[in-house]
Scaffold this active site. Structure first.
Site, short mmCIF file in Angstrom:
data_model
loop_
_atom_site.label_atom_id
_atom_site.label_comp_id
_atom_site.label_asym_id
_atom_site.label_seq_id
_atom_site.Cartn_x
_atom_site.Cartn_y
_atom_site.Cartn_z
N HIS A 203 0.52 -1.42 0.13
CA HIS A 203 0.07 0.03 -0.01
C HIS A 203 0.78 1.26 -0.28
CE1 HIS A 203 0.94 -0.22 4.58
NE2 HIS A 203 0.59 1.09 4.18
C1 UD1 Z 1 -2.29 6.18 5.16
C2 UD1 Z 1 -0.90 6.78 6.10
C3 UD1 Z 1 0.35 5.28 6.29
C4 UD1 Z 1 -0.56 3.87 6.67
C5 UD1 Z 1 -1.53 3.93 6.10
C6 UD1 Z 1 -2.60 2.85 6.71
C7 UD1 Z 1 -1.19 9.03 5.24
C8 UD1 Z 1 0.13 9.70 4.52
N1 UD1 Z 1 -0.87 7.76 4.74
O1 UD1 Z 1 -2.16 4.79 3.42
O2 UD1 Z 1 1.03 6.64 6.54
O3 UD1 Z 1 0.67 3.68 6.13
O4 UD1 Z 1 -2.47 5.05 5.82
O5 UD1 Z 1 -2.94 1.79 5.80
O6 UD1 Z 1 -1.60 9.25 5.63
N2 UD1 Z 1 -9.20 4.17 0.67
C9 UD1 Z 1 -10.68 3.72 0.39
N3 UD1 Z 1 -11.39 3.23 2.01
C10 UD1 Z 1 -10.34 3.66 3.03
C11 UD1 Z 1 -9.11 4.49 2.80
C12 UD1 Z 1 -8.50 4.49 2.20
O7 UD1 Z 1 -11.25 3.79 -0.64
O8 UD1 Z 1 -11.24 3.24 3.81
C13 UD1 Z 1 -8.31 5.20 -0.23
C14 UD1 Z 1 -8.79 6.24 -1.11
O9 UD1 Z 1 -8.99 5.61 -2.90
C15 UD1 Z 1 -7.54 6.51 -1.01
C16 UD1 Z 1 -6.34 5.66 -0.88
O10 UD1 Z 1 -7.24 4.74 -0.33
O11 UD1 Z 1 -6.85 8.31 -2.22
C17 UD1 Z 1 -5.28 6.25 0.53
O12 UD1 Z 1 -5.66 6.41 1.34
P1 UD1 Z 1 -4.98 7.68 2.39
O13 UD1 Z 1 -5.83 7.22 4.67
O14 UD1 Z 1 -4.74 8.57 1.94
O15 UD1 Z 1 -2.85 6.13 2.71
P2 UD1 Z 1 -2.93 5.48 2.49
O16 UD1 Z 1 -2.38 4.84 2.07
O17 UD1 Z 1 -4.23 4.65 3.50
N1 UDP Z 2 -4.05 -4.97 8.84
C1 UDP Z 2 -4.95 -6.44 9.18
N2 UDP Z 2 -6.01 -6.29 8.07
C2 UDP Z 2 -5.04 -6.13 6.59
C3 UDP Z 2 -4.15 -5.72 6.18
C4 UDP Z 2 -3.32 -4.84 7.96
O1 UDP Z 2 -5.52 -5.89 10.31
O2 UDP Z 2 -5.66 -6.87 5.62
C5 UDP Z 2 -2.92 -4.62 10.40
C6 UDP Z 2 -1.34 -5.50 10.68
O3 UDP Z 2 -1.40 -6.64 10.86
C7 UDP Z 2 -0.96 -4.31 10.75
C8 UDP Z 2 -1.80 -2.99 11.01
O4 UDP Z 2 -2.63 -3.55 10.34
O5 UDP Z 2 -1.05 -5.18 12.56
C9 UDP Z 2 -0.64 -2.54 9.78
O6 UDP Z 2 -1.12 -1.72 9.14
P1 UDP Z 2 -1.09 -0.71 7.68
O7 UDP Z 2 0.15 -1.54 6.83
O8 UDP Z 2 -2.15 -0.42 7.01
O9 UDP Z 2 -0.14 0.39 8.06
P2 UDP Z 2 1.25 0.54 8.19
O10 UDP Z 2 2.05 0.15 9.48
O11 UDP Z 2 2.45 0.38 7.17
O12 UDP Z 2 1.45 2.45 8.51
#
Ligand code: UD1
Ligand code: UDP
Length: 356
Positions: A203
């Site tokens: 991601h």
């Molecule tokens: C965010 C965090 C990242 C973290 C990750 C955990 C920032 C800059 N990034 O990244 O550090 O590792 O969360 O998972 O804060 N979207 C959906 N549904 C949702 C959420 C997101 O469809 O419930 C889609 C949308 O198209 C959105 C994209 O995912 O634009 C990215 O979501 P965003 O929260 O901006 O960044 P993450 O990649 O989730």
């Molecule tokens: N996780 C989860 N379901 C998923 C993917 C991740 O519960 O489908 C959990 C994972 O076990 C960990 C946390 O989400 O505890 C990590 O989040 P993510 O990878 O989204 O973000 P990051 O840690 O890179 O910020």
């Protein structure tokens, strides 16, 4: 003592699951959900299965550009803080919700608690690196998970209010692994045998937003010819579709799963292939070899100890590691004793008295 805790993204719900039940014995904690993550399987599932208290405020900010999202959060969090007038604002990690919460509090002169402080990738192109550096520099109590994190803060001149407590995600894994084994049926639902599949997550913006990098990652997963279970983040699904990338039949795409299912998948996977921060650590805690599709990591201890290997977005390196990365070294205890949440309590209670 009143603490307002800002949550918004999946890893923050999981960290709060480890912390909030303990904090309820000592503090009046109010949860604020920014709405950064909003799909049921990215948010609600964690509150339901991990007994996280219901947020008092839902800001419903949703997705957007970094500036729009962070700005909207800042405006709304400020309103909550004006109403609640807490003694502290607590933020986790390095997302846009983290910087919005810490900045809103700091401007109102409310002490900021940063949990998982001091992490550095030394790659300022990462939004997370910007968020964590800025948050650390406006925080008053900085709870660091590792000695490395404390050293990073010291190198930036931050020593006041720094407490090495260990990693709250380690607290979480210790608490939830047995529960996951008892409650999760994910292996049965997906007809998987323990030890016979790879678990993969992707991601990170640097991987999804680059056609070249995401193509190389998908090619590596396709070429390894192993069964790969891929709970797909919505961001990645969007880019795979937009780029028109094709996944081999050996790749089993599923929706994002809840934490209990995730822990069961992690603990029974042959290897984990990921670009997640939290999952690198969980692989280490569970003793599962981790192949990290990044060029650098904040969790350097896992690499130094031999259980995590950095392969970037390089097809050949991904395939090679899937085939031959088999760590055997004894894992060391870099991440504390599993009591990080408890160790945070006294510094918070004593904060004003000591006048840190
Ligand atoms: C965010 C965090 C990242 C973290 C990750 C955990 C920032 C800059 N990034 O990244 O550090 O590792 O969360 O998972 O804060 N979207 C959906 N549904 C949702 C959420 C997101 O469809 O419930 C889609 C949308 O198209 C959105 C994209 O995912 O634009 C990215 O979501 P965003 O929260 O901006 O960044 P993450 O990649 O989730
Ligand atoms: N996780 C989860 N379901 C998923 C993917 C991740 O519960 O489908 C959990 C994972 O076990 C960990 C946390 O989400 O505890 C990590 O989040 P993510 O990878 O989204 O973000 P990051 O840690 O890179 O910020």
């Amino acid at each position: 003592m009143k603490i307002v805790t800002i949550l918004g993204a999946r890893p923050q719900f999981i960290k709060a699951a480890a912390v909030s039940s303990l904090f309820s014995r000592y503090f009046d904690e109010i949860l604020v959900h920014t709405g950064q993550h909003y799909d049921a399987n990215m948010s609600d599932v964690f509150f339901e299965e991990l007994n996280i208290p219901n947020p008092k405020y839902h800001l419903n900010i949703g997705s957007g550009s970094h500036g729009a999202m962070t700005g909207a959060m800042l405006t709304e969090i400020e309103k909550v803080l004006e109403i609640e007038k807490p003694d502290f604002v607590l933020v986790y990690g390095d997302t846009n919700s983290t910087i919005a919460g810490s900045l809103a509090a700091s401007k109102l002169l409310i002490p900021v608690i940063h949990v998982e402080a001091g992490l550095r990738s030394f790659n300022k192109a990462m939004p997370e690196e910007q968020n964590r550096i800025l948050t650390d520099h406006i925080s008053d109590l900085l709870f660091v998970p590792t000695q490395t994190a404390a050293d990073h803060l010291k190198n930036e001149g931050i020593t006041k209010g720094v407490h090495l407590v260990g990693d709250v995600m380690y607290d979480g894994i210790l608490h939830f692994t047995k529960i996951a084994q008892e409650k999760s049926n994910i292996l049965e639902e997906l007809n998987l045998n323990a030890g016979e599949f790879l678990l993969c997550t992707i991601h990170r913006a640097e991987n999804t937003n680059s056609l070249e990098r995401l193509t190389a990652i998908v090619s590596g997963l396709n070429a390894c010819k192993e069964l790969v279970v891929l709970p797909l983040h919505p961001r990645t699904l969007k880019y795979i579709t937009d780029y028109g990338l094709k996944l081999a039949d050996t790749i089993r795409v599923i929706e994002p799963v809840g934490y209990l299912d995730m822990v069961r998948l992690e603990s029974t996977a042959k290897k984990i292939v990921t670009d997640s921060g939290g999952i690198q650590k969980e692989a280490f805690f569970l003793g599962i070899p981790c192949i990290t599709m990044r060029d650098e990591t904040e969790w350097v201890e896992t690499v130094h100890n031999g259980w995590n290997i950095l392969v970037g977005a390089n097809e050949a390196k991904i395939v090679d590691a899937i085939r031959s990365f088999n760590p055997t070294s004894e894992r060391k205890t870099y991440f504390g004793e599993g009591n990080a949440s408890q160790l945070m309590v006294d510094p918070i209670l004593n904060y004003k008295k000591e006048g840190i």
